[in-house]
Design an enzyme around this catalytic site. Structure first.
Site, PDB file in Angstrom:
ATOM      1  N   SER A 147       0.855  -1.126   0.105  1.00 33.21           N
ATOM      2  CA  SER A 147       0.008   0.049  -0.126  1.00 33.21           C
ATOM      3  C   SER A 147       0.813   1.231   0.007  1.00 33.21           C
ATOM      4  O   SER A 147       2.326   0.992   0.174  1.00 33.21           O
ATOM      5  CB  SER A 147      -0.678  -0.153   1.268  1.00 33.21           C
ATOM      6  OG  SER A 147      -1.600   1.132   1.523  1.00 33.21           O
ATOM      7  N   TYR A 152      -3.794  -1.794  10.004  1.00 36.58           N
ATOM      8  CA  TYR A 152      -3.473  -1.932   8.603  1.00 36.58           C
ATOM      9  C   TYR A 152      -2.078  -1.476   8.223  1.00 36.58           C
ATOM     10  O   TYR A 152      -1.484  -2.211   7.411  1.00 36.58           O
ATOM     11  CB  TYR A 152      -4.715  -1.264   7.934  1.00 36.58           C
ATOM     12  CG  TYR A 152      -4.558  -1.332   6.347  1.00 36.58           C
ATOM     13  CD1 TYR A 152      -5.044  -2.304   5.715  1.00 36.58           C
ATOM     14  CD2 TYR A 152      -4.209  -0.152   5.523  1.00 36.58           C
ATOM     15  CE1 TYR A 152      -4.999  -2.405   4.339  1.00 36.58           C
ATOM     16  CE2 TYR A 152      -4.064  -0.291   4.212  1.00 36.58           C
ATOM     17  CZ  TYR A 152      -4.325  -1.364   3.539  1.00 36.58           C
ATOM     18  OH  TYR A 152      -4.430  -1.554   2.348  1.00 36.58           O
TER      19      TYR A 152
HETATM   20  N1  LIG Z   1      -8.483  -0.189  -2.630  1.00 33.76           N
HETATM   21  C1  LIG Z   1      -7.339   0.357  -2.187  1.00 33.76           C
HETATM   22  O1  LIG Z   1      -7.407   1.674  -1.946  1.00 33.76           O
HETATM   23  C2  LIG Z   1      -5.834  -0.288  -1.856  1.00 33.76           C
HETATM   24  C3  LIG Z   1      -5.000   0.435  -1.523  1.00 33.76           C
HETATM   25  C4  LIG Z   1      -3.876   0.143  -1.120  1.00 33.76           C
HETATM   26  C5  LIG Z   1      -3.674  -1.253  -0.983  1.00 33.76           C
HETATM   27  N2  LIG Z   1      -4.725  -2.221  -1.279  1.00 33.76           N
HETATM   28  C6  LIG Z   1      -4.548  -3.606  -0.961  1.00 33.76           C
HETATM   29  O2  LIG Z   1      -5.162  -4.169  -2.375  1.00 33.76           O
HETATM   30  C7  LIG Z   1      -5.716  -5.506  -1.867  1.00 33.76           C
HETATM   31  C8  LIG Z   1      -6.739  -5.773  -2.387  1.00 33.76           C
HETATM   32  O3  LIG Z   1      -7.859  -4.876  -1.794  1.00 33.76           O
HETATM   33  P1  LIG Z   1      -9.009  -4.366  -2.366  1.00 33.76           P
HETATM   34  O4  LIG Z   1      -9.309  -3.005  -2.512  1.00 33.76           O
HETATM   35  O5  LIG Z   1      -9.101  -5.023  -4.029  1.00 33.76           O
HETATM   36  O6  LIG Z   1     -10.106  -5.205  -1.459  1.00 33.76           O
HETATM   37  P2  LIG Z   1     -11.452  -5.925  -1.862  1.00 33.76           P
HETATM   38  O7  LIG Z   1     -12.022  -6.152  -0.373  1.00 33.76           O
HETATM   39  O8  LIG Z   1     -12.311  -5.227  -2.671  1.00 33.76           O
HETATM   40  O9  LIG Z   1     -10.932  -7.363  -2.446  1.00 33.76           O
HETATM   41  C9  LIG Z   1     -10.202  -8.018  -1.467  1.00 33.76           C
HETATM   42  C10 LIG Z   1     -10.406  -9.540  -1.950  1.00 33.76           C
HETATM   43  O10 LIG Z   1      -9.528 -10.381  -0.908  1.00 33.76           O
HETATM   44  C11 LIG Z   1     -10.450 -11.375  -0.530  1.00 33.76           C
HETATM   45  N3  LIG Z   1      -9.783 -11.730   0.896  1.00 33.76           N
HETATM   46  C12 LIG Z   1     -10.156 -11.327   1.949  1.00 33.76           C
HETATM   47  N4  LIG Z   1      -9.772 -12.019   2.814  1.00 33.76           N
HETATM   48  C13 LIG Z   1      -9.080 -13.294   2.485  1.00 33.76           C
HETATM   49  C14 LIG Z   1      -8.801 -14.193   2.916  1.00 33.76           C
HETATM   50  N5  LIG Z   1      -8.691 -14.586   4.233  1.00 33.76           N
HETATM   51  N6  LIG Z   1      -8.199 -15.335   2.139  1.00 33.76           N
HETATM   52  C15 LIG Z   1      -8.468 -15.097   0.762  1.00 33.76           C
HETATM   53  N7  LIG Z   1      -8.992 -13.910   0.185  1.00 33.76           N
HETATM   54  C16 LIG Z   1      -9.257 -13.092   0.933  1.00 33.76           C
HETATM   55  C17 LIG Z   1     -11.807 -10.766  -0.501  1.00 33.76           C
HETATM   56  O11 LIG Z   1     -12.740 -11.976  -0.470  1.00 33.76           O
HETATM   57  C18 LIG Z   1     -11.678 -10.240  -1.870  1.00 33.76           C
HETATM   58  O12 LIG Z   1     -12.012 -10.722  -2.785  1.00 33.76           O
HETATM   59  C19 LIG Z   1      -5.386  -5.736  -0.392  1.00 33.76           C
HETATM   60  O13 LIG Z   1      -4.261  -6.193   0.152  1.00 33.76           O
HETATM   61  C20 LIG Z   1      -5.243  -4.198   0.100  1.00 33.76           C
HETATM   62  O14 LIG Z   1      -4.881  -3.781   1.369  1.00 33.76           O
HETATM   63  C21 LIG Z   1      -5.735  -1.649  -1.787  1.00 33.76           C
END
Ligand SMILES: NC(=O)c1ccc[n+]([C@@H]2O[C@H](COP(=O)([O-])OP(=O)(O)OC[C@H]3O[C@@H](n4cnc5c(N)ncnc54)[C@H](O)[C@@H]3O)[C@@H](O)[C@H]2O)c1
Length: 258
Positions: free
Chosen positions: A148, A161
């Site tokens: 992130s 986080y």
């Molecule tokens: N969206 C943002 O702004 C952002 C910014 C920085 C980092 N991220 C990182 O990107 C990654 C994806 O985030 P996102 O925004 O797409 O989130 P999201 O919640 O839309 O998607 C996350 C996915 O991970 C899966 N997941 C959650 N727990 C799980 C587990 N125990 N086992 C297997 N799968 C699991 C969920 O079912 C979901 O499909 C994460 O690591 C998040 O921290 C997101």
């Protein structure tokens, strides 16, 4: 002649948390670059993960859907072994599954802490460990951890986080030190605010409210779309990045530039 360093043809990738959001976009993006993609997510999102599989298959590459809950550490290695058996190899791991529970530090419970750190850091480590074994054996691999912008900087209201995502960067460097000599690079992508279902659910605000909140924190002036992370993922998954390891590639709309 066209530059072929970014081609993923003949490579097999596994994406965790690929049912929706960034994981879904990266699964489709790697397929667009030519990779076969094993899609995975936890049991409750497996039908959604099958929709990602269908999008990947529509691009003419091989795909399949696998239940892989990163909180169930004992199940990780067997699940990844099954994927290796099915495809005959594993070249790329996109360690994407992650959660956020935004809350002021004084209100964080032990359950919040454990859920966040166990998913984002412990689960990510054991996925990397299980994937690295066949990669080291074949002498080539690419592990891409999704960190992130909060792998690099702090912010209020997200202590577990941010701790987990700083941990992802530390782990990325540690594993790069250990596995790069065997041909397996380990890098991280640091997305900035990106419009995904998980973010919308966690913050209980409309897309417009979130947009207003973030606009002045990012030179880009808007939150990103998941597809805007695909180029970075293809680079770190490809032969082109062979000399890049232990690196955090920030794709954060300039958040950390301020
Ligand atoms: N969206 C943002 O702004 C952002 C910014 C920085 C980092 N991220 C990182 O990107 C990654 C994806 O985030 P996102 O925004 O797409 O989130 P999201 O919640 O839309 O998607 C996350 C996915 O991970 C899966 N997941 C959650 N727990 C799980 C587990 N125990 N086992 C297997 N799968 C699991 C969920 O079912 C979901 O499909 C994460 O690591 C998040 O921290 C997101």
């Amino acid at each position: 002649m066209a530059y072929s360093g970014f081609s993923l043809e003949g490579r097999v990738a596994l994406v965790t948390g690929a049912a929706r959001g960034i994981g879904e976009a990266l699964a489709v993006g790697l397929a667009e670059a030519g990779a076969d993609v094993a899609v995975s997510d936890m049991a409750s999102r497996i039908e959604l993960a099958r929709d990602t599989q269908a999008r990947v298959e529509a691009l003419g590459v091989r795909s399949s859907t696998h239940e892989l809950d990163v909180l169930d550490v004992a199940s990780i290695s067997p699940a990844i072994d099954r994927i290796v058996e099915e495809y005959g190899q594993l070249d790329i791991l996109i360690n994407n599954a992650g959660i956020r529970i935004p809350r002021p530090a004084l209100e964080v419970t032990e359950a919040d802490w454990d859920a966040t750190v166990d998913t984002n850091l412990k689960g990510l480590f054991f996925c990397a460990q299980a994937a690295a074994r066949p990669m080291i054996e074949q002498g080539w691999g690419r592990i891409v951890n999704i960190g992130s912008q909060f792998s690099a900087v702090g912010s209020a209201g997200r202590a577990p986080y941010i701790a987990s995502k700083h941990g992802v960067l530390g782990l990325t460097r540690a594993l790069a030190a250990e596995w790069t000599p065997y041909g397996v690079t380990v890098n991280a992508i640091g997305p900035g605010p990106t419009e995904t279902p998980g973010v919308l659910a966690a913050y209980n605000r409309t897309p417009e409210e979130l947009q207003a909140e973030y606009a002045d924190k990012m030179p880009l002036g808007r939150r990103m779309q998941p597809e805007e992370l695909v180029g970075a993922a293809i680079f770190l998954a490809s032969p082109a990045s062979g000399a890049t390891t232990g690196h955090l590639l920030l794709v954060d709309g300039g958040w950390t530039a301020l």
